[in-house]
Design a protein around this motif. Structure first.
Motif, PDB file in Angstrom:
ATOM      1  N   GLU A  25       0.769  -1.158   0.025  1.00  0.00           N
ATOM      2  CA  GLU A  25      -0.121   0.088   0.009  1.00  0.00           C
ATOM      3  C   GLU A  25       0.922   1.314  -0.022  1.00  0.00           C
ATOM      4  O   GLU A  25       0.617   2.137  -0.903  1.00  0.00           O
ATOM      5  CB  GLU A  25      -1.013   0.042   1.163  1.00  0.00           C
ATOM      6  N   ILE A  26       1.923   1.177   0.668  1.00  0.00           N
ATOM      7  CA  ILE A  26       2.745   2.293   0.811  1.00  0.00           C
ATOM      8  C   ILE A  26       3.447   2.562  -0.224  1.00  0.00           C
ATOM      9  O   ILE A  26       3.520   3.689  -0.988  1.00  0.00           O
ATOM     10  CB  ILE A  26       3.729   2.284   2.055  1.00  0.00           C
ATOM     11  N   ASP A  27       4.003   1.551  -0.965  1.00  0.00           N
ATOM     12  CA  ASP A  27       4.781   1.569  -2.179  1.00  0.00           C
ATOM     13  C   ASP A  27       3.951   2.165  -3.476  1.00  0.00           C
ATOM     14  O   ASP A  27       4.209   3.038  -4.091  1.00  0.00           O
ATOM     15  CB  ASP A  27       5.343   0.415  -2.627  1.00  0.00           C
ATOM     16  N   ALA A  28       2.807   1.914  -3.560  1.00  0.00           N
ATOM     17  CA  ALA A  28       1.782   2.150  -4.291  1.00  0.00           C
ATOM     18  C   ALA A  28       1.568   3.619  -4.127  1.00  0.00           C
ATOM     19  O   ALA A  28       1.122   4.392  -5.261  1.00  0.00           O
ATOM     20  CB  ALA A  28       0.278   1.253  -4.480  1.00  0.00           C
ATOM     21  N   ALA A  29       1.317   4.232  -3.092  1.00  0.00           N
ATOM     22  CA  ALA A  29       1.141   5.407  -2.734  1.00  0.00           C
ATOM     23  C   ALA A  29       2.437   6.379  -3.325  1.00  0.00           C
ATOM     24  O   ALA A  29       2.067   7.261  -4.076  1.00  0.00           O
ATOM     25  CB  ALA A  29       0.925   5.913  -1.438  1.00  0.00           C
ATOM     26  N   GLU A  32       1.898   6.721  -7.030  1.00  0.00           N
ATOM     27  CA  GLU A  32       1.223   7.522  -7.483  1.00  0.00           C
ATOM     28  C   GLU A  32       1.670   8.906  -7.105  1.00  0.00           C
ATOM     29  O   GLU A  32       1.442  10.051  -8.060  1.00  0.00           O
ATOM     30  CB  GLU A  32      -0.070   7.154  -6.832  1.00  0.00           C
ATOM     31  N   PHE A  33       2.350   9.150  -6.127  1.00  0.00           N
ATOM     32  CA  PHE A  33       2.629  10.420  -5.731  1.00  0.00           C
ATOM     33  C   PHE A  33       3.910  10.912  -6.553  1.00  0.00           C
ATOM     34  O   PHE A  33       3.888  12.047  -7.623  1.00  0.00           O
ATOM     35  CB  PHE A  33       3.688  10.463  -4.245  1.00  0.00           C
ATOM     36  N   SER A  34       4.822   9.938  -7.173  1.00  0.00           N
ATOM     37  CA  SER A  34       5.791  10.407  -8.214  1.00  0.00           C
ATOM     38  C   SER A  34       5.052  10.679  -9.651  1.00  0.00           C
ATOM     39  O   SER A  34       5.775  11.536 -10.279  1.00  0.00           O
ATOM     40  CB  SER A  34       6.797   9.102  -8.229  1.00  0.00           C
ATOM     41  N   ARG A  35       3.834   9.790 -10.002  1.00  0.00           N
ATOM     42  CA  ARG A  35       3.294  10.091 -11.263  1.00  0.00           C
ATOM     43  C   ARG A  35       2.899  11.346 -11.028  1.00  0.00           C
ATOM     44  O   ARG A  35       2.604  12.307 -12.327  1.00  0.00           O
ATOM     45  CB  ARG A  35       2.512   8.738 -11.445  1.00  0.00           C
TER      46      ARG A  35
END
Length: 120
Positions: A25-29, A32-35
């Motif tokens: 979950e943290i890695d996915a966030a 998304e933040f980087s995107r």
């Protein structure tokens, strides 16, 4: 430049005990933040554990001295960071809110403007 540092803070022992699902979950966030932030990210990184840290501060003789550890008087430590360039603090806060650490009970995200020494 309207630079902001985003400091990801939390309980290091809780981070070490995260489940695979929580890490995902943290890695996915973060992806998304980087995107969403894209080229406005000037620098970022995850810090190694505090056991690898060295603190440099004034020693008894008045000269700088390096000692092992961060030696902060806090339960939470900085675990990672972003430096971003966005027009407003409100935008920096909105982007920082995308990070999973802003929703977990063992962490938080600090947003702080950088000083622009080139400004008149």
């Amino acid at each position: 430049m309207s630079g902001y540092v985003i400091l990801i803070q939390g309980d290091e022992r809780r981070w070490q005990g995260l489940s695979a699902e929580e890490r995902s979950e943290i890695d996915a966030a973060h992806r998304e933040f980087s995107r969403r932030v894209g080229d406005a990210i000037l620098a970022s990184g995850e810090l190694q554990g505090t056991e690898t840290a060295v603190t440099v501060r004034r020693g008894p003789d008045g000269e700088p001295r390096a000692v092992d550890g961060p030696f902060t008087e806090a339960k939470e430590v900085v675990g990672g960071f972003y430096v971003i360039d966005v027009p407003t603090k409100a935008e920096a806060v909105a982007l920082a809110s995308l990070l999973a650490e802003a929703r977990h009970d063992h962490s938080g995200v600090q947003v702080q403007p950088l000083v622009d020494h080139g400004a008149s």
